[in-house]
Scaffold this motif. Structure first.
Motif, PDB file in Angstrom:
ATOM      1  N   LYS A   1      -7.813 -57.121  19.993  1.00  0.00           N
ATOM      2  CA  LYS A   1      -7.220 -56.175  19.047  1.00  0.00           C
ATOM      3  C   LYS A   1      -8.322 -55.312  18.406  1.00  0.00           C
ATOM      4  N   GLU A   2      -9.448 -55.914  18.089  1.00  0.00           N
ATOM      5  CA  GLU A   2     -10.570 -55.177  17.499  1.00  0.00           C
ATOM      6  C   GLU A   2     -11.093 -54.138  18.482  1.00  0.00           C
ATOM      7  N   LEU A   3     -11.165 -54.509  19.741  1.00  0.00           N
ATOM      8  CA  LEU A   3     -11.600 -53.570  20.770  1.00  0.00           C
ATOM      9  C   LEU A   3     -10.626 -52.396  20.873  1.00  0.00           C
ATOM     10  N   GLN A   4      -9.340 -52.677  20.885  1.00  0.00           N
ATOM     11  CA  GLN A   4      -8.330 -51.610  20.968  1.00  0.00           C
ATOM     12  C   GLN A   4      -8.444 -50.648  19.787  1.00  0.00           C
ATOM     13  N   ASN A   5      -8.607 -51.190  18.582  1.00  0.00           N
ATOM     14  CA  ASN A   5      -8.748 -50.349  17.386  1.00  0.00           C
ATOM     15  C   ASN A   5     -10.003 -49.481  17.462  1.00  0.00           C
ATOM     16  N   THR A   6     -11.092 -50.086  17.868  1.00  0.00           N
ATOM     17  CA  THR A   6     -12.371 -49.367  17.952  1.00  0.00           C
ATOM     18  C   THR A   6     -12.277 -48.231  18.965  1.00  0.00           C
ATOM     19  N   VAL A   7     -11.757 -48.526  20.132  1.00  0.00           N
ATOM     20  CA  VAL A   7     -11.623 -47.522  21.189  1.00  0.00           C
ATOM     21  C   VAL A   7     -10.708 -46.388  20.729  1.00  0.00           C
ATOM     22  N   ALA A   8      -9.616 -46.730  20.067  1.00  0.00           N
ATOM     23  CA  ALA A   8      -8.694 -45.698  19.568  1.00  0.00           C
ATOM     24  C   ALA A   8      -9.401 -44.762  18.596  1.00  0.00           C
ATOM     25  N   HIS A   9     -10.205 -45.318  17.713  1.00  0.00           N
ATOM     26  CA  HIS A   9     -10.939 -44.485  16.752  1.00  0.00           C
ATOM     27  C   HIS A   9     -11.957 -43.592  17.456  1.00  0.00           C
ATOM     28  N   LEU A  10     -12.647 -44.123  18.425  1.00  0.00           N
ATOM     29  CA  LEU A  10     -13.627 -43.308  19.155  1.00  0.00           C
ATOM     30  C   LEU A  10     -12.932 -42.170  19.895  1.00  0.00           C
ATOM     31  N   LYS A  11     -11.802 -42.457  20.513  1.00  0.00           N
ATOM     32  CA  LYS A  11     -11.066 -41.425  21.251  1.00  0.00           C
ATOM     33  C   LYS A  11     -10.504 -40.351  20.323  1.00  0.00           C
ATOM     34  N   GLN A  12     -10.304 -40.698  19.046  1.00  0.00           N
ATOM     35  CA  GLN A  12      -9.828 -39.721  18.060  1.00  0.00           C
ATOM     36  C   GLN A  12     -10.980 -38.897  17.477  1.00  0.00           C
ATOM     37  N   GLY A  13     -12.203 -39.192  17.893  1.00  0.00           N
ATOM     38  CA  GLY A  13     -13.355 -38.452  17.387  1.00  0.00           C
ATOM     39  C   GLY A  13     -13.901 -38.997  16.082  1.00  0.00           C
ATOM     40  N   ASN A  14     -13.633 -40.258  15.803  1.00  0.00           N
ATOM     41  CA  ASN A  14     -14.078 -40.876  14.560  1.00  0.00           C
ATOM     42  C   ASN A  14     -15.448 -41.524  14.689  1.00  0.00           C
ATOM     43  N   VAL A  15     -16.043 -41.795  13.529  1.00  0.00           N
ATOM     44  CA  VAL A  15     -17.321 -42.504  13.455  1.00  0.00           C
ATOM     45  C   VAL A  15     -17.029 -43.947  13.086  1.00  0.00           C
ATOM     46  N   ILE A  16     -17.665 -44.857  13.820  1.00  0.00           N
ATOM     47  CA  ILE A  16     -17.472 -46.286  13.574  1.00  0.00           C
ATOM     48  C   ILE A  16     -18.755 -46.910  13.037  1.00  0.00           C
ATOM     49  N   LEU A  17     -18.578 -48.021  12.348  1.00  0.00           N
ATOM     50  CA  LEU A  17     -19.675 -48.877  11.904  1.00  0.00           C
ATOM     51  C   LEU A  17     -19.494 -50.168  12.679  1.00  0.00           C
ATOM     52  N   TYR A  18     -20.498 -50.569  13.454  1.00  0.00           N
ATOM     53  CA  TYR A  18     -20.289 -51.682  14.370  1.00  0.00           C
ATOM     54  C   TYR A  18     -21.563 -52.485  14.604  1.00  0.00           C
ATOM     55  N   PRO A  19     -21.415 -53.776  14.949  1.00  0.00           N
ATOM     56  CA  PRO A  19     -22.586 -54.594  15.274  1.00  0.00           C
ATOM     57  C   PRO A  19     -23.055 -54.297  16.699  1.00  0.00           C
ATOM     58  N   THR A  20     -24.354 -54.253  16.877  1.00  0.00           N
ATOM     59  CA  THR A  20     -24.926 -54.026  18.206  1.00  0.00           C
ATOM     60  C   THR A  20     -25.746 -55.245  18.607  1.00  0.00           C
ATOM     61  N   ASP A  21     -26.510 -55.114  19.654  1.00  0.00           N
ATOM     62  CA  ASP A  21     -27.402 -56.194  20.079  1.00  0.00           C
ATOM     63  C   ASP A  21     -28.675 -56.227  19.229  1.00  0.00           C
ATOM     64  N   THR A  22     -28.798 -55.291  18.311  1.00  0.00           N
ATOM     65  CA  THR A  22     -29.962 -55.279  17.418  1.00  0.00           C
ATOM     66  C   THR A  22     -29.442 -55.378  15.979  1.00  0.00           C
ATOM     67  N   ILE A  23     -29.218 -54.236  15.342  1.00  0.00           N
ATOM     68  CA  ILE A  23     -28.753 -54.200  13.965  1.00  0.00           C
ATOM     69  C   ILE A  23     -27.422 -53.461  13.911  1.00  0.00           C
ATOM     70  N   TRP A  24     -26.770 -53.437  12.747  1.00  0.00           N
ATOM     71  CA  TRP A  24     -25.521 -52.694  12.607  1.00  0.00           C
ATOM     72  C   TRP A  24     -25.790 -51.223  12.838  1.00  0.00           C
ATOM     73  N   GLY A  25     -24.840 -50.573  13.508  1.00  0.00           N
ATOM     74  CA  GLY A  25     -25.039 -49.177  13.861  1.00  0.00           C
ATOM     75  C   GLY A  25     -23.868 -48.293  13.487  1.00  0.00           C
ATOM     76  N   LEU A  26     -24.170 -47.008  13.418  1.00  0.00           N
ATOM     77  CA  LEU A  26     -23.145 -45.978  13.317  1.00  0.00           C
ATOM     78  C   LEU A  26     -22.954 -45.454  14.725  1.00  0.00           C
ATOM     79  N   GLY A  27     -21.721 -45.275  15.131  1.00  0.00           N
ATOM     80  CA  GLY A  27     -21.477 -44.845  16.496  1.00  0.00           C
ATOM     81  C   GLY A  27     -20.343 -43.851  16.610  1.00  0.00           C
ATOM     82  N   CYS A  28     -20.355 -43.143  17.739  1.00  0.00           N
ATOM     83  CA  CYS A  28     -19.296 -42.181  18.049  1.00  0.00           C
ATOM     84  C   CYS A  28     -19.424 -41.784  19.510  1.00  0.00           C
TER      85      CYS A  28
END
Length: 189
Positions: free
Chosen positions: A3-30
């Motif tokens: 469900k988290e993946l679906q929400n994240t993908v939906a936001h990215l496809k809408q052109g939104n900026v996400i705050l998410y954990p990466t393999d290093t530190i928390w990141g801003l993404g789009c």
């Protein structure tokens, strides 16, 4: 996680900026092809556009589709490397939003090791912008709790902090420039 993946993908496809954990530190993404979203990240971070963002890919195969050529020695390093490593390549074969490549055309790309990030990239079938979740020149956050409330308030979507991987040591990736002439990596950080 589904469900988290679906929400994240939906936001990215809408052109939104996400705050998410990466393999290093928390990141801003789009989406790196969405200029408005990329501009929003620069605004959130109060970062100059002369300091390009990096992009994450999920596989070596996807990386091959973004840069003109990868020397076999570098492919071996990327295949066997266990620590997150961002490579600055001299050029890209794609057109990106302003702020992804440097003025000289170089681009910073990392093959991400985090399963959730890989799932995002696979589901969107696109690379993912990644930059530390901090105001430029401020220290990077060690955990979700260390992210400034101003950053949290400015993004369009926050991935569940429960997906943050616990590690003994949290740090940004190594950064290296790939020299096509010497066919070697020059470590910058």
């Amino acid at each position: 996680m589904k469900k988290e993946l679906q929400n994240t993908v939906a936001h990215l496809k809408q052109g939104n900026v996400i705050l998410y954990p990466t393999d290093t530190i928390w990141g801003l993404g789009c989406d790196p092809y969405n200029q408005d979203a990329v501009d929003q990240i620069f605004t959130i971070k109060k970062r100059e556009k002369s300091k390009p963002l990096i992009v994450l890919v999920d596989t070596l195969e996807r990386l091959r589709g973004l840069v003109p050529k990868i020397h076999p020695h570098l492919e071996n390093i990327l295949h066997y490397n266990e620590r997150p490593l961002t490579i600055i390549f001299p050029s890209s074969v794609r057109k990106w939003s302003e702020g992804i490549t440097a003025e000289n055309g170089s681009i910073a790309i990392r093959i991400v090791q985090n399963d959730f990030c890989k799932s995002i990239i696979k589901a969107t079938d696109r690379p993912l912008v990644s930059t530390s979740a901090n105001i430029s020149d401020d220290p990077f956050p060690i955990s979700f709790d260390d992210i400034h409330p101003r950053i949290k308030d400015a993004v369009d979507y926050i991935v569940s902090p429960q997906l943050e991987e616990r590690r003994d040591e949290v740090m940004p990736s190594l950064i290296a420039r790939y020299s096509t002439k010497q066919k070697e990596l020059v470590f910058l950080r």
